[in-house]
Design a protein around this motif. Structure first.
Motif, PDB file in Angstrom:
ATOM      1  N   UNK A  64       4.109   5.109   5.349  1.00 30.27           N
ATOM      2  CA  UNK A  64       3.451   6.207   6.060  1.00 30.27           C
ATOM      3  C   UNK A  64       4.339   6.678   7.184  1.00 30.27           C
ATOM      4  N   UNK A  97      11.468   2.416  11.497  1.00 30.36           N
ATOM      5  CA  UNK A  97      12.382   3.415  12.039  1.00 30.36           C
ATOM      6  C   UNK A  97      11.631   4.450  12.861  1.00 30.36           C
ATOM      7  N   UNK A 141       3.134   8.699  16.628  1.00 32.19           N
ATOM      8  CA  UNK A 141       2.677   7.916  17.788  1.00 32.19           C
ATOM      9  C   UNK A 141       2.455   8.871  18.939  1.00 32.19           C
ATOM     10  N   UNK A 180       3.967   7.613  10.751  1.00 36.29           N
ATOM     11  CA  UNK A 180       2.962   7.447  11.792  1.00 36.29           C
ATOM     12  C   UNK A 180       3.376   8.270  12.997  1.00 36.29           C
ATOM     13  N   UNK A 229       7.726  11.316  29.253  1.00 34.48           N
ATOM     14  CA  UNK A 229       7.026  12.572  28.986  1.00 34.48           C
ATOM     15  C   UNK A 229       7.113  12.873  27.484  1.00 34.48           C
ATOM     16  N   UNK A 230       8.214  12.516  26.925  1.00 29.58           N
ATOM     17  CA  UNK A 230       8.320  12.654  25.481  1.00 29.58           C
ATOM     18  C   UNK A 230       7.554  11.497  24.856  1.00 29.58           C
ATOM     19  N   UNK A 231       6.285  11.528  25.146  1.00 30.23           N
ATOM     20  CA  UNK A 231       5.439  10.416  24.713  1.00 30.23           C
ATOM     21  C   UNK A 231       5.042  10.613  23.270  1.00 30.23           C
ATOM     22  N   UNK A 232       5.994  10.960  22.493  1.00 29.64           N
ATOM     23  CA  UNK A 232       5.640  11.295  21.124  1.00 29.64           C
ATOM     24  C   UNK A 232       6.796  10.938  20.215  1.00 29.64           C
ATOM     25  N   UNK A 233       6.481  10.264  19.160  1.00 26.18           N
ATOM     26  CA  UNK A 233       7.524   9.958  18.189  1.00 26.18           C
ATOM     27  C   UNK A 233       6.893   9.825  16.818  1.00 26.18           C
ATOM     28  N   UNK A 234       7.700   9.992  15.830  1.00 25.71           N
ATOM     29  CA  UNK A 234       7.217   9.787  14.465  1.00 25.71           C
ATOM     30  C   UNK A 234       7.926   8.552  13.931  1.00 25.71           C
ATOM     31  N   UNK A 235       7.151   7.602  13.520  1.00 23.54           N
ATOM     32  CA  UNK A 235       7.735   6.355  13.047  1.00 23.54           C
ATOM     33  C   UNK A 235       7.297   6.085  11.618  1.00 23.54           C
ATOM     34  N   UNK A 236       8.105   5.333  10.929  1.00 27.03           N
ATOM     35  CA  UNK A 236       7.771   4.972   9.548  1.00 27.03           C
ATOM     36  C   UNK A 236       7.101   3.609   9.576  1.00 27.03           C
ATOM     37  N   UNK A 237       5.970   3.528   8.945  1.00 29.04           N
ATOM     38  CA  UNK A 237       5.248   2.264   8.895  1.00 29.04           C
ATOM     39  C   UNK A 237       4.923   1.961   7.444  1.00 29.04           C
ATOM     40  N   UNK A 238       5.229   0.774   7.051  1.00 27.61           N
ATOM     41  CA  UNK A 238       4.931   0.390   5.681  1.00 27.61           C
ATOM     42  C   UNK A 238       3.789  -0.611   5.707  1.00 27.61           C
ATOM     43  N   UNK A 239       2.769  -0.301   4.953  1.00 25.36           N
ATOM     44  CA  UNK A 239       1.647  -1.230   4.855  1.00 25.36           C
ATOM     45  C   UNK A 239       1.679  -1.888   3.495  1.00 25.36           C
ATOM     46  N   UNK A 240       1.305  -3.125   3.453  1.00 22.12           N
ATOM     47  CA  UNK A 240       1.348  -3.850   2.174  1.00 22.12           C
ATOM     48  C   UNK A 240      -0.055  -4.142   1.684  1.00 22.12           C
ATOM     49  N   UNK A 293       0.829  -1.200   0.000  1.00 20.17           N
ATOM     50  CA  UNK A 293       0.000   0.000   0.000  1.00 20.17           C
ATOM     51  C   UNK A 293       0.866   1.253   0.000  1.00 20.17           C
TER      52      UNK A 293
END
Lengths: 581, 696
Positions: free
Chosen positions: A4, A371, A8, A6, B685-696, A1
């Protein structure tokens, strides 16, 4: 797909309120739960434990007792001394009656469902007649010297057991006089405690009264003679709640230590007819006080200060080993508390008495699957908006452009205009919102942020055009004739042409916004709708139900799509565990 | 571990025991009461806990009891056989055996078996078996012959297997042994030929058996002094066929091979057997408990007045004939475990400093205990040796012959030669034999004490107490503390009684005297370095003398004694078996030892890691355990002695302060944990992150 980024977000610090009462309705298989903030929630146990309705709380309305009466009528009573009946259709309070006995600590509906008994702070027990549209005070029972903390009817309706402080009274309903007074031992582990509070009583058809008290005891009394028959010391702390099954072959108690004990009536020997109550199973699903328990035919239900609602199925009663046989722990409300502004990357969090606006962080880095990217800017807390008054927020929304925030309480509707000047935000309230918008159950902005859709609890749907700093009421979609069911869910198509709305049981209605008329109605399904969305480009409406089924309905074609039909045939969503929300 | 407690005689009156001793000791229907049948005319009912007879019955002059009296558990009556064929049945109230019920049978009886929950069974000399009731209904019925001519029943026993009685009896014919299994639920009789294996010539002297589900584990003590095990299936595949069962070696040389009579064996539980007989060729007869799983000698007790070679056990009591008295020896067996066999586990050792002697190959321990009885039993090294191996080893043979007559000096030389040879797999058993041989000669001529040779042998790291039970005994006799120290360091399986005896010697004044002479010399491990002819054992140093001098509190004992006591601290033990022996230590010695332990404890507490300096020092746990043990055993005595009282007081104060510190530390720990949690929360407290997610 595709790949993205994401975000969190774990900083939505929502803490649900503790559970104060639970009431199980056998006929409809529904469970009413009241929380310490006054919220009352209705769970449909047949629909995968979906929380289908809720009544927003109120600071002054601490609910101490909750019960169902004949004809699916729900009553609550609390420390403000009022008895409240809820309107399960319109999702509002039908009326409130003051019992004039000070704070109400306990309430019980007669076995036939036609009479209501409340126990008050001043030691009075008051009998109310339930009339088709109200309740009518009938008379007082003999007044006791201290508050009545628990009440239980004998299944025949002739006698009532009332737990007070240090003693239990048995009343004759006809005369209203106390027949027996059973004093409870104050001793606690050999130490004399100041007082022994009877937190719960249960009157069985054979005349046995079971009491649970603050000394950690579960006691069995003979109401005919007023004598103690058996004593179980089960906890070092208070035993706070008791519920008996309809068959009277098992009951459940909850303690202040977070433990729930199951008692069962079992044969003394394998083939003798003599039976006795035996403590069979302890369950430790709670960390704090178990303030309320209920006993459905197949499960033990408990809730308490730790805010979890735990439904523990009794394995011997469960026939099919499916999801119903699994332990359920419900903590969070089954409704949307977060809305998002796509354009400005904003998140609006809804709390009981305030809203929080956050701006998401950003990153310039890229990465591969899994990552965590370094942040070039962290998330910002932009706004903390407190409500005025004692009422809880029912629903809230931020517009896609990020310039509007709307929220509703039971009595008022609030709309704010947000202005962004570099890093400064200014907030401007839009005044003179029309009264019919109050007590809205769902608020939605159109994709271009030019229109506001408000689903009111009367089943009507209001369309409002937003202008710079003001508004104009465009249209109201009236409910279909005969139904007053409130609409809980809204979805608007990205092109702004279609609006879908759904109540708890009737089908999903699709309106044409351009022409302001009803376009079609998706046939109703056995299970309530839990989520709605309209896909861009195709204008296919995707509907999720609490039994984990997903349907796709083409709005232009007015029929289910091919994909949806295939999915229904193959049933490929069985693996999903949680109901779709 | 196991322990044999102090025995007591059951009867003050010598029994009229003939040359064959008693006929038998049998349980009665009441707990603690036993029927003792002597070889002549008398049956006596004893209450063991009261040590007194409750009743005595005799047959007429001229009659002789031929089979031990038993109790019919179903009726509570007693049954005895006299003159081979005459049954007598009586109850407690009867006085005269002449006047009680009598039945004369048509055939000679070998034994009557009675077991709880079943009717008594009568085994005839011809091998037939009858239920008592059926027999009494028709006493003169014809009894068939089951076994062949010249076949003689040697031993028999009855079992309950799944509520059914199973009877086993062993017969002998021309040196061949046969086992018969009679099952009463199916009335089947199976016959097995016992194959003796390599030890064809040996004569089986004693049998014992235990039962497990599908097999009867038949143990036999042969004239070569070894215990063999034979697994006899209860449910044979083909009952008609004559089947063979092989026996396998279980324990090697538990009694001296040349003991011709007076040996007996009985199975105590799954892993323990009791053996009666002399441990060493020249030693007195004794009763000993062996662990068959780990092959260790758990306890032994000498019977100086000789015994009849009969051993019974019921409940927790062993019954033996000691001299002319029936003696009851209560015993205790712990559930067999590795830790139990070796006592309290030694603390983990620094790698490379010392290894426990590999005297048992644990890996090949019996995993398939009741597998196919034909499969070869796993080989264990301890006490098991093929005879030809030792024959093939000329060096050991030569050495053994040298030991018999040569001088100590010569033996030493021979030993050096022998040790120079590359060790063979059965090295440890050979070493065991050599030690036994040396000790045997020492026993015979007390002036012969080959100390150097023994020391050298101990340092081969293959010896254990089970392998040479007499060694420490001899060292104790000679008060050879150095040898004892070495043994304590090397042997993993020293019984608590011996440990305690060592402790007594170490605390006695003899050690103190030697100190006077040696103090001036440089001490190494508490010993003169020159005295050590082997550099192996000098690693254990408790505390250097100069260290001790620097301390504000000085060591209450001399370094030599300290080294010895440290060896005790390191030794393995089980509290249950050690405590009774600790009670025997004189009060002054207890005080001294406590002083020393207190000193060590103070030393330990001086640094944060709670350890003592030096190589391989006693650990804090060992010290604390011993303080507790000593106080447990001797508290009432110690509180009466003024100086010990002072010691106790300071010990109490010190422990109290330590407890205080610990509780405070605990509190701090909780606070720290909370802080850590807060810290983590801060991170979260830094309860925040940006992560890369790949959906197939």
């Amino acid at each position: 797909m595709g790949e993205f980024k994401v975000h969190r977000v774990r900083f939505f610090n929502y803490i649900p309120s503790g559970i104060r009462c639970v009431a199980y309705n056998n006929q409809s298989n529904r469970l009413a739960v009241s929380r310490t903030d006054g919220t009352v929630e209705i769970y449909n146990l047949s629909a995968n434990y979906f929380q289908e309705k809720f009544f927003p709380g109120h600071e002054s309305r601490a609910t101490e007792a909750l019960c169902w009466a004949k004809g699916q009528r729900l009553f609550s009573a609390g420390l403000n001394g009022e008895i409240i009946e809820y309107d399960l259709q319109a999702l509002n309070i039908k009326y409130a009656v003051d019992a004039f006995g000070g704070p109400i600590w306990s309430m019980a509906v007669s076995p036939h469902g036609s009479q209501l008994l409340v126990g008050c702070e001043d030691g009075s027990v008051k009998l109310f007649q339930i009339t088709p549209d109200k309740i009518q005070f009938e008379r007082n029972f003999d007044r006791q010297k201290s508050r009545i903390l628990s009440l239980s009817w004998h299944p025949s309706g002739t006698h009532v057991a009332a737990g007070s402080i240090d003693y239990i009274s048995v009343f004759d309903v006809k005369s209203g006089s106390a027949v027996h007074k059973m004093l409870v031992d104050r001793q606690y582990m050999g130490v004399s405690k100041r007082k022994c509070i009877i937190w719960g009583v249960a009157f069985l058809s054979d005349g046995t009264v079971i009491s649970v008290d603050s000394a950690g005891k579960v006691q069995f009394w003979d109401s005919a003679t007023g004598t103690l028959v058996k004593n179980h010391l089960i906890a070092n702390a208070d035993v706070q709640s008791i519920a008996v099954s309809d068959q009277e072959d098992s009951f459940v108690v909850g303690t202040a230590e977070g433990t729930v004990f199951h008692f069962q009536l079992v044969s003394v020997t394998s083939n003798s007819s003599e039976k006795q109550w035996v403590r069979t199973k302890p369950f430790q699903h709670h960390t704090h006080d178990v303030r309320a328990v209920a006993h459905s035919p197949t499960a033990l239900i408990s809730g308490g200060t730790d805010t979890h609602l735990v439904i523990r199925p009794l394995m011997e009663k469960v026939e099919v080993k499916n999801y119903d046989a699994a332990l359920r722990k419900i903590t969070f409300p089954h409704r949307r508390l977060i809305s998002c502004s796509k354009k400005r990357q904003l998140l609006l969090f809804q709390f009981t008495h305030h809203l929080e606006l956050w701006r998401l962080g950003s990153t310039v880095a890229t990465g591969k699957n899994g990552d965590t990217l370094p942040l070039s800017r962290d998330a910002d807390h932009l706004l903390h908006l407190k409500t005025k008054g004692p009422e809880n927020i029912i629903c809230s929304c931020i517009s896609p452009c990020g310039s509007w925030i709307a929220y509703s309480t039971t009595s008022r509707f609030f709309l704010y205009r947000l202005n962004y000047e570099h890093d400064n935000i200014s907030l401007q309230r839009v005044s003179k919102m029309p009264a019919f918008l109050r007590s809205a159950l769902q608020i939605l902005f159109s994709e271009d942020s030019a229109k506001l859709f408000v689903a009111s609890n009367q089943g009507s749907l209001h369309v409002i055009r937003l202008l710079e700093g003001s508004f104009k009421h465009l249209h109201t979609f009236q409910p279909q004739s005969g139904t007053v069911e409130s609409m809980c869910l809204l979805a608007v198509s990205p092109d702004g042409n279609w609006l879908a709305s759904s109540g708890t049981s009737a089908g999903v209605h699709v309106y044409n916004i351009k022409h302001l008329k009803l376009h079609c109605t998706v046939p109703s399904y056995n299970f309530p709708v839990t989520a709605l969305a309209i896909a861009p480009n195709t204008n296919n409406l995707v509907i999720a139900h609490s039994d984990q089924q997903v349907f796709e309905y083409s709005i232009p074609d007015k029929q289910y799509t091919e994909w949806s039909r295939t999915i229904q045939k193959q049933g490929c969503y069985q693996e999903a565990y949680r109901p779709c929300l | 571990m196991a322990a044999l407690e102090e025995g007591f005689t059951l009867s003050a009156v010598p029994l009229g025991a003939g040359p064959h001793g008693l006929l038998g000791v049998e349980q009665s229907d009441k707990a603690d009461q036993f029927l003792v049948t002597d070889g002549g005319r008398t049956v006596i009912l004893y209450k063991v806990s009261d040590q007194k007879p409750l009743g005595s019955w005799s047959v007429k002059q001229g009659q002789i009891i031929t089979c031990p009296a038993v109790c019919n558990f179903q009726t509570g009556e007693y049954i005895v056989v006299h003159d081979n064929k005459v049954l007598r049945i009586w109850s407690n109230e009867d006085v005269n055996l002449d006047k009680v019920f009598k039945a004369t049978l048509s055939a000679e009886i070998y034994r009557i078996h009675s077991i709880q929950g079943a009717e008594p069974l009568v085994l005839f000399k011809e091998g037939a078996v009858r239920g008592l009731e059926a027999l009494l209904a028709e006493p003169q019925q014809k009894i068939e012959t089951v076994i062949s001519d010249e076949e003689v029943i040697k031993w028999t026993k009855i079992f309950m297997v799944f509520k059914h009685t199973v009877l086993i009896f062993i017969t002998e014919k021309h040196g061949n042994y046969f086992a018969y299994i009679q099952k009463f639920n199916s009335h089947t009789l199976s016959k097995y030929t016992l194959l003796l294996g390599q030890e064809e010539k040996s004569v089986i002297q004693s049998f014992s058996a235990s039962v497990d589900r599908n097999f009867i584990s038949l143990m036999s003590l042969s004239s070569d002094g070894c215990v063999y095990e034979t697994l006899v299936p209860i449910h044979p595949r083909d009952p008609e066929k004559d089947q063979r069962v092989v026996r396998s070696l279980l324990l090697k040389t538990v009694v001296s091979g040349d003991a011709r009579n007076g040996v007996a064996l009985t199975v105590l539980d799954q892993d323990h057997v009791a053996v009666l007989g002399p441990l060493l060729p020249s030693s007195k007869e004794c009763v000993s408990i062996w662990n068959t799983k780990f092959q260790t000698l758990q306890a032994s007790k000498e019977l100086p007045q000789g015994t009849s070679g009969q051993l019974w056990y019921y409940g927790e009591n062993l019954f033996v004939l000691h001299g002319k008295f029936l003696t009851v020896i209560p015993y205790k067996c712990e559930v067999s475990s590795l830790a139990g066999a070796l006592g309290k586990l030694k603390h983990s050792q620094d790698p490379g400093t010392q290894t426990v002697p590999h005297f048992v190959n644990w890996e090949t321990s019996r995993g398939h205990r009741f597998g196919s009885q034909n499969s070869e039993q796993s080989k264990r090294i301890l006490r098991r040796r093929k005879p030809e191996v030792s024959v093939q080893n000329p060096a050991s043979k030569q050495l053994l012959s040298a030991i018999k007559k040569d001088s100590e000096k010569h033996i030493e030389e021979e030993l050096c030669k022998f040790l120079a040879i590359k060790p063979t797999p059965d090295f440890n058993t050979i070493i065991g034999d050599i030690v036994s041989e040396l000790l045997g000669r020492h026993k015979a001529e007390p002036s012969f004490y080959p100390r150097n040779s023994l020391m050298q042998l101990i340092q081969t790291h293959v010896l254990s107490h089970s392998l040479c039970p007499g060694l420490m005994e001899a060292a104790l006799e000679k008060a050879d503390v150095q040898m004892l120290q070495l043994c304590l360091q090397q042997f993993p399986d020293i019984p608590e009684s011996v440990t305690c005896a060592c402790l007594k010697i170490f605390l006695s004044d003899s050690v103190q005297e030697e100190k006077m002479e040696e103090q001036t010399e440089v001490l190494h491990n508490g010993f003169n370095a020159e005295e050590e002819n082997c550099g192996n054992c000098d690693r254990e140093l408790n505390k250097k003398p100069q260290d001790a001098a620097e301390e504000t509190t000085s060591c209450p004992v001399i370094p030599k004694r300290a080294a010895l006591l440290n060896a005790i601290l390191h030794s393995a033990y089980s509290e249950m078996f050690l405590l009774p022996h600790l009670k025997d230590i004189p009060a002054q010695h207890v005080t001294l030892f406590l002083q020393y332990l207190y000193f060590l404890y103070l030393k330990c507490s001086e640094n944060a890691t709670m350890t003592l300096p030096g190589l391989h020092p006693p650990t804090l746990n060992q010290i604390m355990d011993w303080i507790c043990l000593l106080l447990d055993a001797n508290f009432t005595v110690v509180v009466m002695i003024p100086e010990a009282k002072r010691l106790l007081l300071s010990l109490y104060k010190f422990v109290k302060s330590q407890v205080c510190i610990c509780s405070e530390l605990n509190k701090i720990e909780v606070s720290f944990r909370e802080l850590q949690k807060l810290n983590q929360e801060k991170n979260n407290r830094e309860l925040y992150s940006i992560e890369v997610l790949e959906l197939f």
